[in-house]
Design a protein around this motif. Sequence first.
Motif, mmCIF file in Angstrom:
data_model
loop_
_atom_site.group_PDB
_atom_site.id
_atom_site.type_symbol
_atom_site.label_atom_id
_atom_site.label_comp_id
_atom_site.label_asym_id
_atom_site.label_seq_id
_atom_site.Cartn_x
_atom_site.Cartn_y
_atom_site.Cartn_z
ATOM 1 N N SER A 22 0.926 -1.204 -0.076
ATOM 2 C CA SER A 22 0.067 -0.153 0.123
ATOM 3 C C SER A 22 0.733 1.158 -0.095
ATOM 4 O O SER A 22 0.411 2.352 -0.558
ATOM 5 C CB SER A 22 -0.804 -0.108 1.301
ATOM 6 O OG SER A 22 -1.954 1.061 1.354
ATOM 7 N N VAL A 23 1.890 1.292 0.689
ATOM 8 C CA VAL A 23 3.006 2.493 0.803
ATOM 9 C C VAL A 23 3.554 2.408 -0.851
ATOM 10 O O VAL A 23 3.679 3.587 -1.146
ATOM 11 C CB VAL A 23 4.048 2.107 1.766
ATOM 12 C CG1 VAL A 23 5.158 3.478 1.750
ATOM 13 C CG2 VAL A 23 3.349 2.270 3.197
ATOM 14 N N ARG A 24 3.996 1.463 -1.315
ATOM 15 C CA ARG A 24 4.479 1.485 -2.355
ATOM 16 C C ARG A 24 3.808 2.112 -3.607
ATOM 17 O O ARG A 24 4.277 2.871 -4.356
ATOM 18 C CB ARG A 24 4.729 0.085 -2.926
ATOM 19 C CG ARG A 24 5.842 0.002 -4.138
ATOM 20 C CD ARG A 24 5.579 -1.319 -5.000
ATOM 21 N NE ARG A 24 4.340 -1.898 -5.463
ATOM 22 C CZ ARG A 24 4.010 -1.492 -6.674
ATOM 23 N NH1 ARG A 24 4.457 -0.561 -7.275
ATOM 24 N NH2 ARG A 24 2.641 -1.591 -6.825
ATOM 25 N N ARG A 25 2.608 2.017 -3.577
ATOM 26 C CA ARG A 25 1.526 2.334 -4.669
ATOM 27 C C ARG A 25 0.981 3.812 -4.178
ATOM 28 O O ARG A 25 -0.067 4.127 -5.093
ATOM 29 C CB ARG A 25 0.342 1.221 -4.817
ATOM 30 C CG ARG A 25 -0.666 1.242 -3.757
ATOM 31 C CD ARG A 25 -1.387 0.032 -3.956
ATOM 32 N NE ARG A 25 -2.180 -0.087 -5.162
ATOM 33 C CZ ARG A 25 -3.434 0.233 -5.286
ATOM 34 N NH1 ARG A 25 -4.036 0.847 -4.282
ATOM 35 N NH2 ARG A 25 -4.212 0.136 -6.479
ATOM 36 N N SER A 288 1.709 7.583 6.756
ATOM 37 C CA SER A 288 2.367 8.184 7.729
ATOM 38 C C SER A 288 4.000 8.811 7.386
ATOM 39 O O SER A 288 4.303 8.238 6.488
ATOM 40 C CB SER A 288 2.455 7.414 9.127
ATOM 41 O OG SER A 288 3.443 6.263 8.873
ATOM 42 N N LEU A 289 4.417 9.629 8.064
ATOM 43 C CA LEU A 289 5.977 10.007 7.769
ATOM 44 C C LEU A 289 6.746 8.697 7.964
ATOM 45 O O LEU A 289 7.707 8.483 7.291
ATOM 46 C CB LEU A 289 6.216 11.392 8.480
ATOM 47 C CG LEU A 289 5.473 12.740 8.502
ATOM 48 C CD1 LEU A 289 5.994 13.517 9.414
ATOM 49 C CD2 LEU A 289 5.501 13.132 6.893
ATOM 50 N N GLU A 290 6.407 8.100 8.904
ATOM 51 C CA GLU A 290 7.303 7.051 9.457
ATOM 52 C C GLU A 290 7.166 6.067 8.012
ATOM 53 O O GLU A 290 8.187 5.576 7.624
ATOM 54 C CB GLU A 290 6.737 6.104 10.510
ATOM 55 C CG GLU A 290 7.524 5.289 11.178
ATOM 56 C CD GLU A 290 6.709 4.731 12.564
ATOM 57 O OE1 GLU A 290 7.751 4.735 13.595
ATOM 58 O OE2 GLU A 290 5.623 4.423 12.598
ATOM 59 N N ASP A 291 6.157 5.681 7.619
ATOM 60 C CA ASP A 291 5.974 4.635 6.360
ATOM 61 C C ASP A 291 6.517 5.529 5.233
ATOM 62 O O ASP A 291 7.216 4.538 4.404
ATOM 63 C CB ASP A 291 4.316 4.245 6.146
ATOM 64 C CG ASP A 291 4.209 3.313 6.970
ATOM 65 O OD1 ASP A 291 5.013 2.663 7.744
ATOM 66 O OD2 ASP A 291 2.797 3.043 7.354
ATOM 67 N N MET A 294 10.142 4.933 3.975
ATOM 68 C CA MET A 294 10.723 3.596 3.059
ATOM 69 C C MET A 294 11.306 3.935 1.951
ATOM 70 O O MET A 294 12.029 3.121 1.306
ATOM 71 C CB MET A 294 9.396 2.612 2.874
ATOM 72 C CG MET A 294 8.896 1.962 4.100
ATOM 73 S SD MET A 294 7.147 0.999 3.723
ATOM 74 C CE MET A 294 7.784 -0.081 2.423
ATOM 75 N N TYR A 295 11.120 4.994 1.454
ATOM 76 C CA TYR A 295 11.415 5.546 0.139
ATOM 77 C C TYR A 295 11.934 7.091 0.270
ATOM 78 O O TYR A 295 11.639 8.141 0.354
ATOM 79 C CB TYR A 295 10.376 5.697 -0.748
ATOM 80 C CG TYR A 295 9.678 4.392 -1.297
ATOM 81 C CD1 TYR A 295 10.290 3.451 -2.007
ATOM 82 C CD2 TYR A 295 8.477 4.045 -0.637
ATOM 83 C CE1 TYR A 295 9.896 2.109 -2.360
ATOM 84 C CE2 TYR A 295 7.916 2.717 -0.692
ATOM 85 C CZ TYR A 295 8.543 1.974 -1.587
ATOM 86 O OH TYR A 295 8.155 0.668 -2.057
ATOM 87 N N PRO A 296 13.547 6.921 0.384
ATOM 88 C CA PRO A 296 14.305 8.366 0.905
ATOM 89 C C PRO A 296 14.097 9.393 -0.201
ATOM 90 O O PRO A 296 13.891 10.584 0.422
ATOM 91 C CB PRO A 296 15.581 7.779 0.815
ATOM 92 C CG PRO A 296 15.461 6.210 1.178
ATOM 93 C CD PRO A 296 14.270 5.871 0.496
ATOM 94 N N ARG A 297 13.772 9.138 -1.204
ATOM 95 C CA ARG A 297 13.551 9.964 -2.266
ATOM 96 C C ARG A 297 12.309 10.843 -2.189
ATOM 97 O O ARG A 297 12.346 12.085 -2.092
ATOM 98 C CB ARG A 297 13.594 9.480 -3.744
ATOM 99 C CG ARG A 297 13.508 10.577 -4.816
ATOM 100 C CD ARG A 297 13.778 9.857 -6.093
ATOM 101 N NE ARG A 297 15.165 9.328 -6.290
ATOM 102 C CZ ARG A 297 15.544 8.729 -7.499
ATOM 103 N NH1 ARG A 297 14.584 8.496 -8.509
ATOM 104 N NH2 ARG A 297 16.669 8.594 -7.444
ATOM 105 N N TRP A 298 11.326 10.298 -1.732
ATOM 106 C CA TRP A 298 9.906 11.111 -1.128
ATOM 107 C C TRP A 298 10.141 11.831 -0.225
ATOM 108 O O TRP A 298 9.711 12.863 -0.115
ATOM 109 C CB TRP A 298 8.802 9.716 -1.076
ATOM 110 C CG TRP A 298 8.227 9.408 -2.064
ATOM 111 C CD1 TRP A 298 8.615 9.566 -3.424
ATOM 112 C CD2 TRP A 298 7.364 8.123 -2.240
ATOM 113 N NE1 TRP A 298 7.557 8.953 -4.192
ATOM 114 C CE2 TRP A 298 6.939 8.052 -3.582
ATOM 115 C CE3 TRP A 298 6.794 7.461 -1.397
ATOM 116 C CZ2 TRP A 298 6.201 6.942 -3.964
ATOM 117 C CZ3 TRP A 298 5.955 6.538 -1.647
ATOM 118 C CH2 TRP A 298 5.643 6.281 -2.874
#
Length: 346
Positions: A22-25, A288-291, A294-298
């Motif tokens: 869900s975070v990835r998409r 969330s910011l925490e989730d 997972m993607y440093p570029r974001w």
Amino acid sequence: MNMAFKQETLRDDYTFSNSPESVRRFPFPFDEDEYMYSVNIEPHDAGPPGAVTEYAIDIDEHYLTECEERRIVLEDDHGRYVALPHMMDAQWDMVELVMTNLAKDYPESFQLTQDGDNWHWVNKPLGIDQQFVFGDTSTLPMEPFEFISRQVQGDWVIMDQRDDDLFADLGIVTGQADWSVAFDAGMSFKEWHAPVPHAPEMGIFDRALKYLLHLQYGSPVRRTNWRMCVNPRLDTSSEKWHLWGPDNVSVTAENVAEKVYLRVELQALFRLPRSNAIAFSIRTYMVSLEDLAMYPRWIKRLYRVLNSLHPDLAEYKGLNSYLPYVLEWLKPQDDGEVLPKGTQPE
């Protein structure tokens, strides 16, 4: 595609959570290091497999959660459903739009059988099995638009086109970001959007209205909008500010990463065939910011956008009370890397 639907809460104990998929998409909305309000409309074409834009109407792991949240909100305040009498053709347009798309794109969960005007709709996740006559409201347990919109994620506003303008004359809005569908009902397009800072003088909504008045059936378009929120609560309506507003001052340096969410609306617009109205979907995704980390570029891009955000936009989006904590948490994670244009996480 077999989807595992989760049972969560979006209020009180907030058991909502995003899986890694869900975070990835997640539809990250920033393709550059700065942000200013714009029309940013593009064709609502099919996106890559797994993306939130893969299908015209997105269903994800939070489907049961959001349908139950809608039921709770409507039970408490049925005024979140607005239907002016002249919009009945548009109501049936929406039944067709939602049922045909869900049955086509998610056949393991939704089934539609049509024999002329005799329709048979099966919604397996919600346990609904309904036979009805298309066009005959008496064959459904409630008005057709309310019946089907209780079975889809996201809010919907249906705009009637007349006098070279668009009017919000039909809608179900139970997860809005600090506005009121009851207040906005019947408003014209520009009246509805008037509170957005600097947009009117920039002519953004004049251009958007001109574009939408010529929207063609079969050629939907989409855009994204964003804000942030404290806790994963969908119902941040003006009417319920007394419940969610105080949360904004609960953020601290210690809890900011888990309590503050980036909240993105994927907004799609569809011309409807019978009524000639325009359906405006407001599908909200929260992470969330925490989730998001997972993607440093974001994370790097989010820091740059928020750090350069115009103060009027920060106030309009309700960020001021906790923005310093967000920036303090994000800043150490920005190493100054030159980021390519685009929203891809890596």
